[in-house]
Design a protein around this motif. Structure first.
Motif, PDB file in Angstrom:
ATOM      1  N   GLN A  59       0.953  -1.112  -0.119  1.00 41.92           N
ATOM      2  CA  GLN A  59      -0.403  -0.095  -0.202  1.00 41.92           C
ATOM      3  C   GLN A  59       0.654   1.192  -0.582  1.00 41.92           C
ATOM      4  OE1 GLN A  59      -2.459   0.681   3.441  1.00 41.92           O
ATOM      5  NE2 GLN A  59      -4.199   1.304   2.183  1.00 41.92           N
ATOM      6  N   GLU A  60       1.810   1.227   0.859  1.00 42.14           N
ATOM      7  CA  GLU A  60       2.606   2.162   0.581  1.00 42.14           C
ATOM      8  C   GLU A  60       3.739   2.460  -1.014  1.00 42.14           C
ATOM      9  OE1 GLU A  60       6.337   3.464   3.209  1.00 42.14           O
ATOM     10  OE2 GLU A  60       5.492   2.967   4.202  1.00 42.14           O
ATOM     11  N   LYS A  61       3.714   1.112  -1.384  1.00 42.18           N
ATOM     12  CA  LYS A  61       4.243   1.825  -2.173  1.00 42.18           C
ATOM     13  C   LYS A  61       3.379   2.439  -3.456  1.00 42.18           C
ATOM     14  CE  LYS A  61       6.138  -1.605  -4.783  1.00 42.18           C
ATOM     15  NZ  LYS A  61       6.605  -3.743  -5.344  1.00 42.18           N
ATOM     16  N   GLN A  62       2.471   1.997  -3.657  1.00 47.00           N
ATOM     17  CA  GLN A  62       1.172   2.115  -4.781  1.00 47.00           C
ATOM     18  C   GLN A  62       0.988   3.812  -3.896  1.00 47.00           C
ATOM     19  OE1 GLN A  62      -2.548  -0.271  -4.223  1.00 47.00           O
ATOM     20  NE2 GLN A  62      -1.276  -2.238  -5.166  1.00 47.00           N
ATOM     21  N   THR A  63       1.535   3.748  -2.516  1.00 46.72           N
ATOM     22  CA  THR A  63       1.233   5.872  -2.787  1.00 46.72           C
ATOM     23  C   THR A  63       1.926   6.755  -3.089  1.00 46.72           C
ATOM     24  OG1 THR A  63      -0.397   5.027  -0.275  1.00 46.72           O
ATOM     25  CG2 THR A  63       0.481   6.815  -0.386  1.00 46.72           C
ATOM     26  N   VAL A  64       2.872   5.785  -3.123  1.00 49.61           N
ATOM     27  CA  VAL A  64       4.778   6.950  -3.529  1.00 49.61           C
ATOM     28  C   VAL A  64       4.083   6.830  -4.452  1.00 49.61           C
ATOM     29  CG1 VAL A  64       6.903   6.775  -3.851  1.00 49.61           C
ATOM     30  CG2 VAL A  64       5.972   6.296  -1.936  1.00 49.61           C
ATOM     31  N   GLU A  65       4.155   5.653  -5.537  1.00 48.29           N
ATOM     32  CA  GLU A  65       3.719   5.788  -6.802  1.00 48.29           C
ATOM     33  C   GLU A  65       2.892   6.363  -7.074  1.00 48.29           C
ATOM     34  OE1 GLU A  65       3.433   2.087  -8.080  1.00 48.29           O
ATOM     35  OE2 GLU A  65       5.154   0.903  -7.312  1.00 48.29           O
ATOM     36  N   LEU A  66       1.768   6.996  -6.960  1.00 46.28           N
ATOM     37  CA  LEU A  66       0.670   7.470  -6.806  1.00 46.28           C
ATOM     38  C   LEU A  66       1.116   9.442  -6.866  1.00 46.28           C
ATOM     39  CD1 LEU A  66      -2.113   7.962  -7.780  1.00 46.28           C
ATOM     40  CD2 LEU A  66      -3.075   7.790  -5.486  1.00 46.28           C
ATOM     41  N   ILE A  67       1.295   9.257  -6.073  1.00 45.23           N
ATOM     42  CA  ILE A  67       2.152  10.896  -5.676  1.00 45.23           C
ATOM     43  C   ILE A  67       3.618  10.963  -6.938  1.00 45.23           C
ATOM     44  CG2 ILE A  67       3.651  12.141  -4.039  1.00 45.23           C
ATOM     45  CD1 ILE A  67       2.175  10.779  -1.318  1.00 45.23           C
ATOM     46  N   ASN A  68       4.553  10.470  -6.981  1.00 44.99           N
ATOM     47  CA  ASN A  68       5.392  10.674  -7.697  1.00 44.99           C
ATOM     48  C   ASN A  68       4.990  11.212  -9.227  1.00 44.99           C
ATOM     49  OD1 ASN A  68       7.264  10.699  -6.503  1.00 44.99           O
ATOM     50  ND2 ASN A  68       7.411   8.140  -6.833  1.00 44.99           N
ATOM     51  N   ARG A  69       3.572  10.403  -9.688  1.00 45.47           N
ATOM     52  CA  ARG A  69       2.127  11.084 -10.924  1.00 45.47           C
ATOM     53  C   ARG A  69       1.627  11.372 -11.021  1.00 45.47           C
ATOM     54  NH1 ARG A  69      -0.842   5.615 -12.168  1.00 45.47           N
ATOM     55  NH2 ARG A  69      -1.201   4.674  -9.949  1.00 45.47           N
ATOM     56  N   LEU A  70       1.209  12.065  -9.392  1.00 47.93           N
ATOM     57  CA  LEU A  70       0.369  12.907  -9.466  1.00 47.93           C
ATOM     58  C   LEU A  70       1.803  14.539  -9.822  1.00 47.93           C
ATOM     59  CD1 LEU A  70      -1.622  12.325  -6.649  1.00 47.93           C
ATOM     60  CD2 LEU A  70      -2.961  12.944  -9.244  1.00 47.93           C
ATOM     61  N   GLU A  71       2.794  14.215  -8.905  1.00 48.19           N
ATOM     62  CA  GLU A  71       3.860  15.616  -9.351  1.00 48.19           C
ATOM     63  C   GLU A  71       4.709  15.718 -10.764  1.00 48.19           C
ATOM     64  OE1 GLU A  71       5.973  15.016  -4.816  1.00 48.19           O
ATOM     65  OE2 GLU A  71       7.055  14.029  -6.409  1.00 48.19           O
ATOM     66  N   ASN A  72       4.371  15.073 -11.676  1.00 45.96           N
ATOM     67  CA  ASN A  72       4.920  14.712 -12.579  1.00 45.96           C
ATOM     68  C   ASN A  72       4.142  15.408 -13.976  1.00 45.96           C
ATOM     69  OD1 ASN A  72       7.329  14.151 -12.640  1.00 45.96           O
ATOM     70  ND2 ASN A  72       6.591  11.813 -12.240  1.00 45.96           N
ATOM     71  N   LEU A  73       2.431  15.117 -13.670  1.00 43.96           N
ATOM     72  CA  LEU A  73       0.881  15.990 -14.432  1.00 43.96           C
ATOM     73  C   LEU A  73       2.098  17.639 -14.878  1.00 43.96           C
ATOM     74  CD1 LEU A  73      -1.484  14.535 -12.823  1.00 43.96           C
ATOM     75  CD2 LEU A  73      -0.324  13.685 -14.808  1.00 43.96           C
TER      76      LEU A  73
END
Length: 73
Positions: A59-73
């Protein structure tokens, strides 16, 4: 409001007081991991801990991946 949740480990009963909403969730999870109405050994407790820790890790890995994707938008 507090609710008591109980689990037996190595023939000793442990009672935990938690909030009512969380108690419903906790009981459902404990029924998946333990013999909720019977005795459980420490090996079963360790296995459940490792399973829950792995789920939290994922869950933490998925959260970090989601944050990274959102930051790169």
């Amino acid at each position: 409001m507090k609710t008591k949740v109980s689990l037996t480990l190595n023939a000793k009963r442990y009672d935990i007081d938690v909030e009512e909403d969380f108690a419903r969730f906790l009981i459902a999870q404990m029924k998946q991991d333990f013999a909720f109405e019977g005795n459980n050994d420490l090996k079963l407790l360790l296995q459940a801990y490792v399973r829950k820790s792995f789920a939290l890790y994922e869950q933490e890995k998925q959260t970090v991946e989601l944050i990274n994707r959102l930051e790169n938008l």
